[in-house]
Scaffold this motif. Structure first.
Motif, PDB file in Angstrom:
ATOM      1  N   SER A 152      -1.034 -17.789   3.417  1.00 40.66           N
ATOM      2  CA  SER A 152      -0.101 -18.290   2.405  1.00 40.66           C
ATOM      3  C   SER A 152      -0.706 -18.154   1.011  1.00 40.66           C
ATOM      4  O   SER A 152      -1.934 -18.226   0.843  1.00 40.66           O
ATOM      5  CB  SER A 152       0.231 -19.765   2.669  1.00 40.66           C
ATOM      6  N   GLY A 153       0.163 -17.977   0.009  1.00 38.19           N
ATOM      7  CA  GLY A 153      -0.267 -17.942  -1.378  1.00 38.19           C
ATOM      8  C   GLY A 153      -1.179 -16.778  -1.718  1.00 38.19           C
ATOM      9  O   GLY A 153      -2.107 -16.935  -2.516  1.00 38.19           O
ATOM     10  N   ILE A 154      -0.948 -15.622  -1.128  1.00 35.58           N
ATOM     11  CA  ILE A 154      -1.789 -14.447  -1.394  1.00 35.58           C
ATOM     12  C   ILE A 154      -0.913 -13.320  -1.923  1.00 35.58           C
ATOM     13  O   ILE A 154       0.298 -13.273  -1.682  1.00 35.58           O
ATOM     14  CB  ILE A 154      -2.534 -13.990  -0.125  1.00 35.58           C
ATOM     15  N   ASP A 155      -1.525 -12.377  -2.657  1.00 38.97           N
ATOM     16  CA  ASP A 155      -0.755 -11.262  -3.191  1.00 38.97           C
ATOM     17  C   ASP A 155      -0.658 -10.137  -2.168  1.00 38.97           C
ATOM     18  O   ASP A 155      -1.212 -10.214  -1.064  1.00 38.97           O
ATOM     19  CB  ASP A 155      -1.369 -10.760  -4.504  1.00 38.97           C
ATOM     20  N   SER A 175      -2.341 -20.269   9.145  1.00 40.73           N
ATOM     21  CA  SER A 175      -1.233 -20.508   8.218  1.00 40.73           C
ATOM     22  C   SER A 175      -1.731 -20.625   6.780  1.00 40.73           C
ATOM     23  O   SER A 175      -1.158 -20.029   5.863  1.00 40.73           O
ATOM     24  CB  SER A 175      -0.478 -21.782   8.626  1.00 40.73           C
ATOM     25  N   ALA A 176      -2.815 -21.365   6.564  1.00 38.21           N
ATOM     26  CA  ALA A 176      -3.351 -21.517   5.207  1.00 38.21           C
ATOM     27  C   ALA A 176      -3.919 -20.206   4.691  1.00 38.21           C
ATOM     28  O   ALA A 176      -3.800 -19.884   3.501  1.00 38.21           O
ATOM     29  CB  ALA A 176      -4.435 -22.597   5.204  1.00 38.21           C
ATOM     30  N   GLY A 181       6.547 -19.906   4.645  1.00 38.14           N
ATOM     31  CA  GLY A 181       5.591 -19.989   3.542  1.00 38.14           C
ATOM     32  C   GLY A 181       4.544 -18.891   3.549  1.00 38.14           C
ATOM     33  O   GLY A 181       3.881 -18.668   2.528  1.00 38.14           O
ATOM     34  N   ILE A 182       4.355 -18.220   4.688  1.00 37.77           N
ATOM     35  CA  ILE A 182       3.322 -17.185   4.714  1.00 37.77           C
ATOM     36  C   ILE A 182       3.864 -15.900   4.107  1.00 37.77           C
ATOM     37  O   ILE A 182       5.073 -15.714   3.950  1.00 37.77           O
ATOM     38  CB  ILE A 182       2.804 -16.944   6.150  1.00 37.77           C
ATOM     39  N   HIS A 183       2.978 -14.996   3.765  1.00 40.60           N
ATOM     40  CA  HIS A 183       3.377 -13.739   3.134  1.00 40.60           C
ATOM     41  C   HIS A 183       4.319 -12.973   4.061  1.00 40.60           C
ATOM     42  O   HIS A 183       4.083 -12.892   5.279  1.00 40.60           O
ATOM     43  CB  HIS A 183       2.129 -12.896   2.840  1.00 40.60           C
ATOM     44  N   LYS A 207      10.617  -8.706  -1.222  1.00 38.25           N
ATOM     45  CA  LYS A 207      10.189  -9.565  -0.125  1.00 38.25           C
ATOM     46  C   LYS A 207      10.714  -9.043   1.210  1.00 38.25           C
ATOM     47  O   LYS A 207       9.989  -9.017   2.217  1.00 38.25           O
ATOM     48  CB  LYS A 207      10.678 -10.994  -0.369  1.00 38.25           C
TER      49      LYS A 207
END
Length: 743
Positions: A557-560, A553-554, A602-604, A642
């Motif tokens: 998440s928060g990736i382009d 999960s981490a 929250g994941i891409h 998205k």
């Protein structure tokens, strides 16, 4: 009397003329251009097991990057000179500047071409690199090799040709007067000193066989001995070794990169063996080769091709056809002017597929001896330079040993065998397909690998252990462990497993753990096939899988978008590895992680869509639930980019899902229909990329669904869309007839 025979490195005409000239001169010593360090192995010339093409290998045992090859064929003038001396029992010596001296020189003094000239004056540099090319261009030839062949190799036998070559080279050096490199000047000074030494030893008739370019500079009476001695003096000398190694005609050719300077060695061999019938023999063999490939190649064709080649040679002023005339005649007569079918002839009769042999008693390093013994035990032939297919069944002990031996050589940087990646499709992991092709430089690689051990197994083990200590990434250690398992290196496997366990416990990067999964599972599976203990690998997997599932999960998440695409590929490889592992406990852990990721907003979106697709394929997510999630992901509130990314991940790999499930198709169709112009233009590139990956049949079916041409209910039929060229309309016509026959 000193007589200088200036030659090119290989040439049938020069070889024949030299043989006659030596018999007429009857020298009492022969000096041949080459490394003096090789004199101790010249007694092998004439040995029944030393069969050209072969090469003298001179190398620095301390620094194996310093190595030089001196190839010979049966039509090399140097080979003829050495054989003549051995047969007549007279001394024969190499008289070039020792390689131990050349290797000790500073780099700027080892270059045949002065560096400042190469940078400032490219035309002069070209002249220095190939001075005979200047004469060739004046004579209308594209390169010096063809000019030399036409002028000296195809003409009638003439022992006076060497005098003409000497005068020609003298005039060329005097008129052009190109600057020579320090190495060339030092080499020629050493050659003159060697001639003086032979004269002091009271040899009366001295035959000097050297490169044509050096010939005019080797008269010792035209230069001062004191100056030559000063040029030859060097502060230090490297200790070198010399041996014989097998060679091949492919390597003799110009394309080999070894500077042997022979465009057509196979043709030269025929010309040397029998000049009178060479043209006829070449054409007959060409006809045989083409006939074997189902070409119309009769004896009449061969006769006509010989006549055409001779006519072309006569028109061009040659007494004998060369390879250009032979090629043009063969293409015209046998191939109707198209040279596309001529590649086989090119390989067999122009370049040639012959290879040499060396005696087994030639001194070698221990690793080479072990290599020879293992080849003999396993019935592998390292003299075979042509590609050879080798199918191995790993369930049989002798074939398993062959596989291990080839894998060990690959680890040592000797890729004698190339393992086919897809050659065993459908045959199971107990089969391997290798392509074997020995290259002469592997002999040097064997010498170099001798630093690791005296046997192939011990050397491979030592190499792996040394490399393992420098690897910091889990995936690299895993890949090396896989190779070591294939090579069956038990001690290295144990050490690598310990190293892998240590790295796995310290690595916090989930991406690294994901990358390590596929090769690690391969190691586990191969261990089963090869009878290797898999307990250590199983213990590492027990540790790895839970850590991956917790950290996914981490990592997602928060990736382009770019990083997400890379991690999707890594994630899918790990997913396939888990499926391949077929361990219930690991599979349950993985499925739980997929469930959590698929519901995590929250994941891409690309990875979220892929997780939902994997759950649907595994029947862990029903059609109705999947349609609900797809509807939420494609809702306008998420925005077009998205939603498109989620769809790309969901449809990754195949579009059959949309074709066979009308609810999902309707959701996607409605979503595209709701996009405004700006939103559609924004997601169009992504949609095109997604749908362009599908098979043509899949895209055509989707087009029918989008245009409404598929009858109601027809979309749910399980048409075999995997068949290339499937035509749904024609299938419906046939279906109607069958329904009438079988109501």
């Amino acid at each position: 009397m000193i007589r200088i025979f200036g030659i090119r490195h290989h040439g049938p005409g020069s070889a024949r003329n030299l043989q006659r000239a030596l018999e007429e001169m009857a020298p009492d010593i022969v000096l041949v251009e080459g490394p003096p360090e090789a004199d101790d192995i010249l007694h092998y010339v004439g040995h029944p097991d030393l069969k050209p093409p072969v090469a003298i290998l001179v190398y620095n045992p301390v620094d194996l990057k310093q190595a030089s090859y001196y190839p010979f064929t049966e039509f090399s003038p140097e080979w003829i000179a050495i054989r003549y001396a051995r047969q007549k029992r007279i001394p024969v010596r190499h008289f070039d500047l020792p390689m131990g001296v050349q290797y000790a020189l500073p780099p700027e003094e080892r270059d045949e071409l002065p560096p400042e000239i190469a940078a400032r004056e490219p035309e002069l540099a070209a002249l220095i690199a190939d001075p005979l090319g200047h004469l060739a261009r004046l004579a209308g030839y594209s390169d010096s090799e063809r000019w030399w062949e036409a002028s000296f190799e195809r003409g009638p036998e003439n022992r006076d040709v060497f005098q003409a070559v000497q005068e020609l080279m003298g005039t060329l050096r005097h008129e052009l007067n190109p600057p020579e490199s320090p190495l060339t000047l030092r080499r020629e000074a050493h050659m003159r000193q060697a001639i003086r030494t032979a004269r002091r030893e009271m040899f009366q008739n001295i035959a000097v066989v050297c490169g044509a370019w050096h010939g005019p500079q080797l008269d010792p009476d035209s230069f001062r001995e004191k100056e030559d001695a000063a040029l030859c003096k060097v502060p230090k000398k490297v200790k070198v070794a010399a041996t014989w190694v097998p060679w091949s005609y492919e390597r003799i050719s110009r394309g080999s990169g070894y500077g042997a300077g022979v465009v057509s060695p196979a043709w030269y061999r025929m010309l040397f063996n029998d000049r009178e019938s060479a043209v006829r023999e070449w054409m007959v063999r060409t006809a045989q080769l083409l006939r074997a490939e189902d070409f119309d190649a009769s004896s009449a064709h061969a006769i006509e091709a010989v006549r055409l080649a001779e006519a072309l040679a006569s028109m061009r002023g040659h007494s004998l056809p060369g390879i250009d005339e032979l090629r043009e005649a063969a293409v015209s007569v046998f191939c109707a002017g198209y040279d596309t079918a001529f590649s086989l002839v090119e390989k067999k009769l122009i370049v040639g597929d012959g290879y040499g042999e060396v005696p087994s008693e030639i001194p070698v390093v221990p690793l080479q001896e072990d290599f020879r013994q293992r080849c003999k035990q396993l019935r592998l032939d390292p003299s075979q330079t042509q590609d050879k297919l080798l199918e191995l069944d790993l369930r049989e002990s002798p074939q398993l040993e062959k596989s291990r031996f080839l894998h060990r050589l690959v680890l040592l940087g000797i890729p004698w065998g190339t393992l086919a990646e897809n050659g065993n499709k459908g045959k199971g992991t107990f089969r391997e397909t290798w392509t074997l092709s020995w290259k002469p430089e592997f002999s040097l690689n064997l010498i170099e690998a001798g630093m690791w051990g005296n046997t192939v197994e011990s050397a491979a083990t030592a190499f792996v252990l040394d490399r393992a200590g420098s690897l910091e990434f889990l995936s690299e250690v895993t890949e090396l462990l896989k190779k070591s398992l294939l090579a069956h290196l038990p001690f290295a496997i144990g050490r690598l497993s310990d190293r892998l366990r240590d790295l796995a416990s310290l690595t916090r990067d989930v991406v690294q753990l994901l990358e390590a999964m596929p090769p690690l599972v391969d190691v586990y599976r191969y261990g089963d096939v090869r009878g290797t203990d898999r307990e250590s690998i199983a213990a590492i997997l027990e540790q790895l899988v839970p850590r991956i599932t917790i950290g996914l999960s981490a990592a997602f998440s928060g990736i382009d978008d770019g990083v997400a695409a890379e991690r999707l590929a890594t994630f899918l490889r790990a997913h396939r590895a888990i499926a391949l592992l077929n361990d219930p406990a690991h599979r349950i852990q993985w499925e739980r992680a997929l469930q959590a990721l698929s519901a995590d907003p929250g994941i891409h979106p690309l990875l979220n869509g892929a997780c939902n697709r994997l759950l649907f394929d595994a029947q862990l997510l029903g059609t109705e639930q999947t349609a609900t999630r797809a509807g939420l992901a494609l809702s306008p509130v998420n925005g077009a980019p998205k939603a498109a990314a989620w769809l790309d991940g969901f449809l990754h790999g195949s579009g059959l899902l949309l074709i066979h499930h009308r609810e999902l198709w309707t959701l996607v169709d409605d979503w595209v229909g709701r996009l405004d112009d700006e939103g559609f233009q924004m997601v169009l590139p992504l949609l095109r990329r997604t749908f362009s990956k599908y098979q043509p049949v899949e895209r055509r079916k989707m087009l029918e669904l989008a245009s409404g041409t598929v009858p109601s209910g027809q979309e749910s039929r399980s048409d075999d869309l995997s068949i290339e060229g499937y035509d749904a309309e024609r299938a419906r016509i046939a279906l109607g007839g069958l329904l009438k026959m079988f109501p």
